[in-house]
Design a protein around this motif. Structure first.
Motif, PDB file in Angstrom:
ATOM      1  N   CYS A   1       0.652  -1.173  -0.035  1.00 21.56           N
ATOM      2  CA  CYS A   1      -0.010   0.153  -0.087  1.00 21.56           C
ATOM      3  C   CYS A   1       0.952   1.178   0.093  1.00 21.56           C
ATOM      4  O   CYS A   1       2.203   1.166  -0.277  1.00 21.56           O
ATOM      5  CB  CYS A   1      -0.676  -0.105   1.187  1.00 21.56           C
ATOM      6  SG  CYS A   1      -0.053   0.106   2.676  1.00 21.56           S
ATOM      7  N   GLY A   2       0.371   2.524   0.237  1.00 19.91           N
ATOM      8  CA  GLY A   2       1.129   3.647   0.118  1.00 19.91           C
ATOM      9  C   GLY A   2       1.270   4.236  -1.226  1.00 19.91           C
ATOM     10  O   GLY A   2       0.727   3.847  -2.070  1.00 19.91           O
ATOM     11  N   CYS A   3       2.220   5.187  -1.119  1.00 20.88           N
ATOM     12  CA  CYS A   3       2.475   6.005  -2.641  1.00 20.88           C
ATOM     13  C   CYS A   3       3.013   4.967  -3.864  1.00 20.88           C
ATOM     14  O   CYS A   3       2.366   5.233  -5.078  1.00 20.88           O
ATOM     15  CB  CYS A   3       3.497   6.869  -2.162  1.00 20.88           C
ATOM     16  SG  CYS A   3       2.810   8.548  -1.290  1.00 20.88           S
ATOM     17  N   MET A   4       3.765   4.085  -3.680  1.00 15.76           N
ATOM     18  CA  MET A   4       4.122   3.211  -4.998  1.00 15.76           C
ATOM     19  C   MET A   4       2.897   2.598  -5.424  1.00 15.76           C
ATOM     20  O   MET A   4       2.666   2.503  -6.698  1.00 15.76           O
ATOM     21  CB  MET A   4       5.063   2.132  -4.440  1.00 15.76           C
ATOM     22  CG  MET A   4       6.579   2.629  -4.482  1.00 15.76           C
ATOM     23  SD  MET A   4       7.561   1.288  -3.761  1.00 15.76           S
ATOM     24  CE  MET A   4       7.628   0.113  -4.968  1.00 15.76           C
ATOM     25  N   ALA A   5       1.732   2.330  -4.539  1.00 19.22           N
ATOM     26  CA  ALA A   5       0.569   1.600  -5.100  1.00 19.22           C
ATOM     27  C   ALA A   5      -0.128   2.639  -6.125  1.00 19.22           C
ATOM     28  O   ALA A   5      -0.883   2.127  -6.894  1.00 19.22           O
ATOM     29  CB  ALA A   5      -0.270   1.189  -3.930  1.00 19.22           C
ATOM     30  N   GLN A   6       0.099   3.902  -5.966  1.00 23.67           N
ATOM     31  CA  GLN A   6      -0.364   4.841  -6.790  1.00 23.67           C
ATOM     32  C   GLN A   6       0.029   5.077  -8.023  1.00 23.67           C
ATOM     33  O   GLN A   6      -0.393   5.904  -8.962  1.00 23.67           O
ATOM     34  CB  GLN A   6      -0.678   6.296  -6.039  1.00 23.67           C
ATOM     35  CG  GLN A   6      -1.420   6.379  -4.820  1.00 23.67           C
ATOM     36  CD  GLN A   6      -2.963   6.280  -4.743  1.00 23.67           C
ATOM     37  OE1 GLN A   6      -3.566   5.651  -3.869  1.00 23.67           O
ATOM     38  NE2 GLN A   6      -3.296   6.768  -5.993  1.00 23.67           N
ATOM     39  N   GLU A   7       1.142   4.397  -8.208  1.00 24.40           N
ATOM     40  CA  GLU A   7       2.055   4.466  -9.548  1.00 24.40           C
ATOM     41  C   GLU A   7       1.479   3.685 -10.864  1.00 24.40           C
ATOM     42  O   GLU A   7       1.777   2.078 -10.197  1.00 24.40           O
ATOM     43  CB  GLU A   7       3.478   4.398  -9.209  1.00 24.40           C
ATOM     44  CG  GLU A   7       3.943   5.446  -8.389  1.00 24.40           C
ATOM     45  CD  GLU A   7       5.638   5.432  -8.246  1.00 24.40           C
ATOM     46  OE1 GLU A   7       6.192   6.103  -8.861  1.00 24.40           O
ATOM     47  OE2 GLU A   7       6.060   4.529  -7.595  1.00 24.40           O
ATOM     48  N   LYS A   8       1.399   3.877 -11.761  1.00 27.77           N
ATOM     49  CA  LYS A   8       0.830   3.007 -12.628  1.00 27.77           C
ATOM     50  C   LYS A   8       1.688   1.774 -13.130  1.00 27.77           C
ATOM     51  O   LYS A   8       1.507   0.642 -13.113  1.00 27.77           O
ATOM     52  CB  LYS A   8       0.282   3.667 -13.859  1.00 27.77           C
ATOM     53  CG  LYS A   8      -0.493   2.721 -15.004  1.00 27.77           C
ATOM     54  CD  LYS A   8      -1.020   3.360 -16.288  1.00 27.77           C
ATOM     55  CE  LYS A   8      -1.290   2.522 -17.110  1.00 27.77           C
ATOM     56  NZ  LYS A   8      -0.824   1.562 -17.647  1.00 27.77           N
ATOM     57  N   SER A   9       3.145   2.122 -13.092  1.00 20.19           N
ATOM     58  CA  SER A   9       4.054   1.317 -13.812  1.00 20.19           C
ATOM     59  C   SER A   9       4.366   0.278 -12.486  1.00 20.19           C
ATOM     60  O   SER A   9       4.524  -0.748 -12.843  1.00 20.19           O
ATOM     61  CB  SER A   9       5.518   2.253 -14.019  1.00 20.19           C
ATOM     62  OG  SER A   9       5.720   2.824 -12.690  1.00 20.19           O
ATOM     63  N   VAL A  10       4.162   0.780 -11.230  1.00 18.94           N
ATOM     64  CA  VAL A  10       4.373  -0.037 -10.291  1.00 18.94           C
ATOM     65  C   VAL A  10       3.180  -1.351 -10.391  1.00 18.94           C
ATOM     66  O   VAL A  10       3.646  -2.639 -10.245  1.00 18.94           O
ATOM     67  CB  VAL A  10       4.434   0.517  -8.854  1.00 18.94           C
ATOM     68  CG1 VAL A  10       4.469  -0.622  -7.784  1.00 18.94           C
ATOM     69  CG2 VAL A  10       5.554   1.354  -8.770  1.00 18.94           C
ATOM     70  N   VAL A  11       2.030  -0.688 -10.500  1.00 19.27           N
ATOM     71  CA  VAL A  11       0.734  -1.743 -10.377  1.00 19.27           C
ATOM     72  C   VAL A  11       1.081  -2.714 -11.648  1.00 19.27           C
ATOM     73  O   VAL A  11       0.662  -3.835 -11.492  1.00 19.27           O
ATOM     74  CB  VAL A  11      -0.305  -0.813 -10.323  1.00 19.27           C
ATOM     75  CG1 VAL A  11      -1.566  -1.865 -10.670  1.00 19.27           C
ATOM     76  CG2 VAL A  11      -0.558  -0.250  -8.850  1.00 19.27           C
ATOM     77  N   ASP A  12       1.329  -2.059 -12.900  1.00 21.91           N
ATOM     78  CA  ASP A  12       1.694  -3.116 -13.927  1.00 21.91           C
ATOM     79  C   ASP A  12       2.674  -4.119 -13.775  1.00 21.91           C
ATOM     80  O   ASP A  12       2.254  -5.266 -14.183  1.00 21.91           O
ATOM     81  CB  ASP A  12       2.137  -2.150 -15.279  1.00 21.91           C
ATOM     82  CG  ASP A  12       0.855  -1.236 -15.692  1.00 21.91           C
ATOM     83  OD1 ASP A  12      -0.421  -1.559 -15.438  1.00 21.91           O
ATOM     84  OD2 ASP A  12       1.070  -0.181 -16.539  1.00 21.91           O
TER      85      ASP A  12
END
Ligand code: SAM
Ligand code: SF4
Length: 467
Positions: free
Chosen positions: A110-121
């Motif tokens: 969770c947190g800010c990395m979860a808000q990044e599209k590249s991370v979720v992809d």
């Protein structure tokens, strides 16, 4: 499934945030199960983790300090710089193997990395073992998400401007003496290097009555210090109708009589004279200001979108030093912004030499996907950036040490908040100016503000004894 969307995250509309008052629901659904949480990044994330822990405890979970004992592992992540990425996936990759011994183990990011599209992809293609991903806008939904987990990967990220959730005193606070208090969320400054406005939504303030109620409640519980939190606290209240400015809010918080008040972070751009006067006026507003510089070069400041010049920054700095007795000032500095020249860097060193900061967090610029700076061509080699960081740190540490030496043989008021790591017979705490002090004293003083004579001064901490 809700996926992050950088275009949505970038939008700022005139829509007002909703104020949502949440009741804390007790539910024993996960009674006796164990969770481990690891937090990366800023105070905002630390405080979010306090909310997550509060929610989990209310579901019957028990917190453990060793991830190998856990049934639920949560990583609350930071997206400010690239380097967190490898640490987070390295950690989760190791935890993945625990699933063989404990098939019920759930892994959550969770947190800010979860808000990044590249991370979720990347999570959806390469890290299918992660059970749940949720973002910064929907922490309060965690209990529902956990109840719905069914062996498939769940991605629950919202890229909206955000609302204001009032969760009362449902935080599981890390300390019994010092507390974080959110006064606002999000950021609208859009500094060109920074991912925060995309990961945390638009600037939205809590109502002052809710903040003051929280502070009074903390005071009643025996808390000695509150730190008012926001990405840019001096923008507080500008989105509210008929409410207070930051200076007025500070004054009202001071009047609650809580022993110590701090705040982070303030942008140099709209730091008003009224704020300086209020800080100087009240003894319980601590004489400590974190005032990020980022760069001393006007050319780079403009490219960063920081909205102040070197001279304006210095003028503000000098005014603070003049009007707030004994104030300590720290800063943040980025080196190696795209195409930063030697002359630009010398300008930064010049400001550091003039300000002689009490301390500074220094960073090498890290390109963040989706931000304007990440699209700039950059001709500066990494070795040059590393060399600048080292030179900067040497100067910063020199002043930090010099400032600390001034405390030698003085008597300081120190709020004692824990047992010293190196020597458990000592307690540690902070001066009013936020200097870390290891103190020889009666252990019963834990949680008290006491007078301490400073006996040794080092670059990053002081030693002292109770008088
Ligand atoms: N809102 C605060 C402000 O305006 O100073 C700080 C927010 S940020 C969590 C903390 C610090 O991280 C910033 O002050 C900046 O120095 C640093 N930072 C932000 N983005 C960065 C990037 N892309 N590369 C390197 N450092 C960065
Ligand atoms: Fe990032 Fe600038 Fe906002 Fe601070 S003010 S959070 S550095 S965009």
């Amino acid at each position: 499934m809700n996926l992050p969307d950088m275009n949505e995250a970038r939008k700022r509309t005139r829509t007002k945030p909703e104020f949502i008052y949440k009741d804390f629901v007790n539910n024993d659904k996960f009674l006796g199960q164990k969770y481990f949480i690891k937090t990366y990044g800023c105070q905002m994330n630390v405080h979010d983790s306090e909310e997550i822990c509060g929610l989990l405890d209310n579901l019957g979970y028990i917190q453990v300090e060793d991830e190998t004992q856990a049934d639920l592992i949560i990583l609350n992540t930071c997206a400010i710089r690239e380097n967190a990425h490898d640490k987070v996936f390295g950690f989760l990759g190791r935890c993945k193997h625990q699933k063989k011994d404990n098939p019920n183990l759930k892994l959550v990011l969770c947190g800010c990395m979860a808000q990044e599209k590249s991370v979720v992809d990347e999570i959806m293609s390469k890290h299918k073992y992660i059970d749940l991903v949720f973002g910064t806008h929907n922490i309060h939904e965690l209990p529902n998400y956990l109840m719905e987990l069914d062996g498939k990967q769940h991605i629950e990220v919202k890229s909206n401007e955000g609302n204001v959730f009032e969760v009362g005193e449902s935080y599981k606070r890390e300390s019994k003496y010092t507390a974080w208090v959110n006064i606002m969320y999000g950021c609208d400054k859009f500094c060109t290097y920074c991912i925060v406005p995309y990961t945390r939504g638009k600037e939205r303030s809590r109502k002052s009555k809710d903040i003051l109620k929280e502070v009074s409640c903390l005071k009643e519980k025996g808390y000695k210090e509150v730190t008012l939190l926001g990405q840019n606290v001096n923008a507080y209240g500008r989105d509210l109708e008929d409410d207070l400015t930051f200076a007025q809010l500070l004054e009202e918080v001071a009047k609650t009589g809580i022993d110590r008040i701090r705040f982070v972070t303030s942008h140099p751009w709209n730091f008003t004279d009224e704020m300086i006067k209020t800080i100087a006026k009240y003894d319980n507003i601590m004489p400590f200001i974190h005032l990020p510089l980022q760069s001393g070069s006007n050319r780079i400041l403009k490219l960063m979108g920081r909205r102040y010049t070197k001279d304006e920054y210095l003028e503000l700095y000098n005014k603070m030093k003049k009007e707030i007795p004994g104030v300590a000032i720290t800063t943040d500095i980025i080196v190696g912004f795209p195409n930063e020249t030697d002359e630009d860097f010398e300008e930064t060193l010049d400001v550091v030499n003039q300000c002689k900061y009490d301390g500074a967090f220094t960073f090498i610029y890290s390109p963040r996907e989706g931000t304007p700076a990440a699209r700039m061509e950059d001709s500066i080699p990494m070795e040059v950036k590393e060399d600048r960081l080292q030179r900067l740190n040497e100067v910063v540490n020199k002043y930090s040490n010099e400032n600390n030496q001034k405390y030698l043989n003085t008597v300081q008021k120190v709020l004692l908040i824990g047992y010293s790591e190196k020597d458990k017979n000592k307690l540690y705490g902070y001066t009013e100016t936020n200097k870390l002090v290891n103190v020889i004293c009666d252990q019963k003083e834990l949680g008290n503000i006491i007078d301490v004579k400073i006996t040794e001064a080092k670059s990053f901490s002081l030693d002292g004894e109770a008088i």
